[in-house]
Scaffold this active site. Structure first.
Site, PDB file in Angstrom:
ATOM      1  N   ASN A  75      12.231 -24.562  -2.689  1.00  0.00           N
ATOM      2  CA  ASN A  75      11.690 -23.314  -3.244  1.00  0.00           C
ATOM      3  C   ASN A  75      10.163 -23.351  -3.344  1.00  0.00           C
ATOM      4  O   ASN A  75       9.556 -22.427  -3.871  1.00  0.00           O
ATOM      5  CB  ASN A  75      12.318 -22.999  -4.602  1.00  0.00           C
ATOM      6  CG  ASN A  75      12.044 -24.086  -5.631  1.00  0.00           C
ATOM      7  OD1 ASN A  75      11.297 -25.029  -5.371  1.00  0.00           O
ATOM      8  ND2 ASN A  75      12.660 -23.957  -6.794  1.00  0.00           N
TER       9      ASN A  75
ATOM     10  N   ASP B 146      -7.188   5.027  17.974  1.00  0.00           N
ATOM     11  CA  ASP B 146      -6.654   4.155  19.014  1.00  0.00           C
ATOM     12  C   ASP B 146      -7.656   3.103  19.446  1.00  0.00           C
ATOM     13  O   ASP B 146      -7.305   2.147  20.115  1.00  0.00           O
ATOM     14  CB  ASP B 146      -6.225   4.983  20.229  1.00  0.00           C
ATOM     15  CG  ASP B 146      -5.066   5.894  19.880  1.00  0.00           C
ATOM     16  OD1 ASP B 146      -4.954   6.945  20.480  1.00  0.00           O
ATOM     17  OD2 ASP B 146      -4.303   5.532  18.961  1.00  0.00           O
TER      18      ASP B 146
ATOM     19  N   SER C 160      -3.568   0.232  -3.033  1.00  0.00           N
ATOM     20  CA  SER C 160      -4.813  -0.523  -2.865  1.00  0.00           C
ATOM     21  C   SER C 160      -5.314  -1.123  -4.176  1.00  0.00           C
ATOM     22  O   SER C 160      -6.095  -2.068  -4.162  1.00  0.00           O
ATOM     23  CB  SER C 160      -5.894   0.381  -2.272  1.00  0.00           C
ATOM     24  OG  SER C 160      -5.989   1.587  -3.008  1.00  0.00           O
TER      25      SER C 160
ATOM     26  N   ASP D  93     -11.855   7.438  17.008  1.00  0.00           N
ATOM     27  CA  ASP D  93     -10.501   7.513  17.527  1.00  0.00           C
ATOM     28  C   ASP D  93      -9.710   6.317  17.029  1.00  0.00           C
ATOM     29  O   ASP D  93     -10.041   5.185  17.349  1.00  0.00           O
ATOM     30  CB  ASP D  93     -10.573   7.501  19.050  1.00  0.00           C
ATOM     31  CG  ASP D  93      -9.200   7.566  19.674  1.00  0.00           C
ATOM     32  OD1 ASP D  93      -8.216   7.490  18.914  1.00  0.00           O
ATOM     33  OD2 ASP D  93      -9.133   7.688  20.893  1.00  0.00           O
TER      34      ASP D  93
HETATM   35 CA    CA Z   1      11.177 -27.167  -6.040  1.00  0.00          CA
END
Ligand code: CA
Length: 539
Positions: free
Chosen positions: A193, A150, A227, A148
């Site tokens: 960044n 769940d 996948s 199941d």
């Molecule tokens: Ca940087």
């Protein structure tokens, strides 16, 4: 309740099967007992082999197996051990094949319109009679479907995926997980960044980011796919009785939480060459790694949005979780690669259940339309062709599967027939009928044609679109090793680490040969970046 207990058992020890069920890669899995039946069959076979290899009785073998698991898995299994022994001891000691044992125990059933499936050789008297005889002997009570969905708490919110999947968060300290990585320096908070290049050149007063990266083509790589892109991998030693050891399961929780995927070793965004529990001798190799080495300003700028079972019309379940903003971020190179679930979805290779070319087209356009709202200008999208699944059987035919190595009794023919019978994994290609395989491959070519059409006709302002042939088509001719080395041993479907390396190699050859203008030259400042920033703070 027996069924509740068994959900727990199979939840724990069938990470190897139940998780891909949840992730939809084993499409279907509703027939004949589904995932519970498969789990029972494989583990019954494995326990038998543990008895054989270690000269143990059934109780000792179950005890031995469960003791391999780390906490918290072990504690949960210990509680359930008496029940497993009560349920299985008789059948493990019997002469019944694992298939017969699991039909007898009620974990496998014959649904209306279906017949018995077998992974191991059919007993002389036939499956039906063998099951009937075993039932008369062992008086087992029938059980309900134990798989199941769940009962499985291992659904992972894609937005919770960590650094194996994307390298955006430079505040994360991964050094305890990947030895050798540097802890993130708090000074790097200034590295907006996260590429590990930060601060100001005291001689010039200019930001190093501008001096070392400013004149370059800088890109992040964003991978959208299935996948194959996530690098689905079940360690084959999990199914080798003679190879079982506690080390094998040390990081089971981690593996389960990664959805049995190894994106950090994938062809799109990989950045390590090996990790526990399996060491594979091949170099770090991915499009990200090559893009990064070409220009160290691209360091750590990768996002893998692939997930198991993704199809053209479900990829948008994960694409919005990408981190990218026009104006704030560098442009992206986007790899869109739905290699086969639009084909594999079909049961028994029936074309009527495959994604229609029109729906495929509209789904791809929907994703591109979304990217138009998110990608920075001057980005590039590569639509990758679908895989030729006919290769698989031609390569694996006659070879022994890991579960069949000990006694030379389970080949990939048996595995494919079993997958086909259970209507799971990828029935269009994981079956032994070459006519059906070719029909599926022809259909895949049609869908690749749709991608080619889109690449040559669709127009967007923030990115251009190109078609990238499936790397397998070229790579299979370039590979100098044995072809079976390219395929995952356990599932017999996905590219192995070697296959992932080959995908990266071929795709990079195409990108550098045909799209050199996009990639730009190597960054002449790379040596300077290494000198100033070392390894740039890990991934
Ligand atoms: Ca940087």
């Amino acid at each position: 309740m027996a069924s509740v207990k068994f959900i727990g058992i199979f939840l724990a020890i069938t990470t190897l099967i139940a998780s891909p069920i949840k992730a939809n890669i084993f499409s279907g899995l509703k027939s004949n007992g589904g995932g519970t039946c498969m789990a029972c069959t494989i583990f019954t076979g494995l326990w038998r082999q543990i008895m054989q290899v270690n000269d143990m009785n059934s109780t000792e073998a179950i005890d031995y197996f469960l003791d391999l698991f780390p906490e918290p898995w072990h504690e949960a299994l210990e509680v359930l051990e008496p029940f497993i022994i009560e349920k299985y001891t008789g059948l493990l000691n019997s002469n019944a094949t694992p298939d017969v044992a699991c039909y007898t125990a009620g974990y496998c059933v014959v649904d209306p319109g279906y017949h018995y499936c077998n992974l191991w050789p059919v007993p002389e008297e036939g499956m039906e009679m063998a099951v009937k005889n075993a039932k008369a002997t062992y008086n087992t009570e029938p059980v309900v479907n134990l798989c199941d969905p769940d009962g499985d708490n291992f659904t992972i919110n894609p937005t919770m995926r960590g650094f194996d999947w994307r390298g955006q968060d430079c505040a994360e300290n991964n050094s305890d997980i990947y030895p050798g990585r540097l802890p993130i320096n708090s000074d790097r908070d200034f590295d907006s960044n996260c590429n590990g290049i930060w601060g100001v050149n005291p001689d010039t007063g200019n930001a190093y980011e501008d001096e070392l990266c400013g004149d370059q083509e800088n890109y992040g790589i964003i991978y959208i796919g299935d996948s194959i892109g996530a690098h689905f991998h079940i360690p084959p030693d999990w199914l080798r009785a003679e190879a079982l050891s506690p080390d094998l399961y040390t990081n089971l929780t981690y593996i389960a939480l990664n959805e049995l995927d190894w994106p950090h070793m994938s062809w799109g965004t990989g950045f390590v060459n090996s990790t526990w529990p399996v060491t594979i001798n091949s170099p770090t190799n991915s499009l990200y790694w090559r893009l990064r080495n070409r220009n160290l300003c691209n360091h750590r700028d990768y996002q893998n949005l692939a997930f198991n079972g993704a199809r053209s019309f479900t990829v948008m379940d994960s694409v919005p979780s990408m981190h990218r903003d026009d104006g704030n971020d560098k442009p992206a190179i986007v790899i869109y690669a739905e290699f086969g679930n639009d084909i594999c979805r079909s049961h028994s290779g029936d074309i009527s259940e495959m994604t229609t070319p029109q729906y495929f087209h509209d789904s791809v356009i929907e994703t591109l339309d979304y990217l138009e709202t998110r990608l920075p200008a001057k980005s590039h999208v590569f639509l990758t062709g679908l895989v030729n699944g006919t290769f698989l059987y031609s390569i694996l035919k006659g070879r022994f599967h890991p579960i069949g190595e000990l006694n030379s009794d389970v080949t990939y023919d048996n595995i494919y027939n079993y997958f086909s019978c259970m209507q799971t994994v990828c029935p269009a290609w994981t079956n032994t009928n070459t006519t059906e395989q070719n029909i599926a491959t022809d259909y895949a070519r049609i869908l690749s044609g749709v991608l080619m059409d889109i690449a040559s006709t669709a127009n967007y302002t923030r990115f251009d679109i190109h078609y990238l042939p499936c790397p397998l088509d070229y790579g299979i001719n370039e590979w100098t090793g044995e072809l079976w080395e390219l395929i995952e041993p356990v599932d017999g479907l996905h590219p192995s680490k070697h296959g992932q390396d080959m995908f990266a190699q071929v795709a990079w050859e195409i990108l550098t040969a045909e799209f050199a203008d996009i990639l730009g030259p190597e960054n002449p400042n790379n040596a300077k970046i290494i000198e100033l920033f070392g390894d740039q703070g890990g991934h």
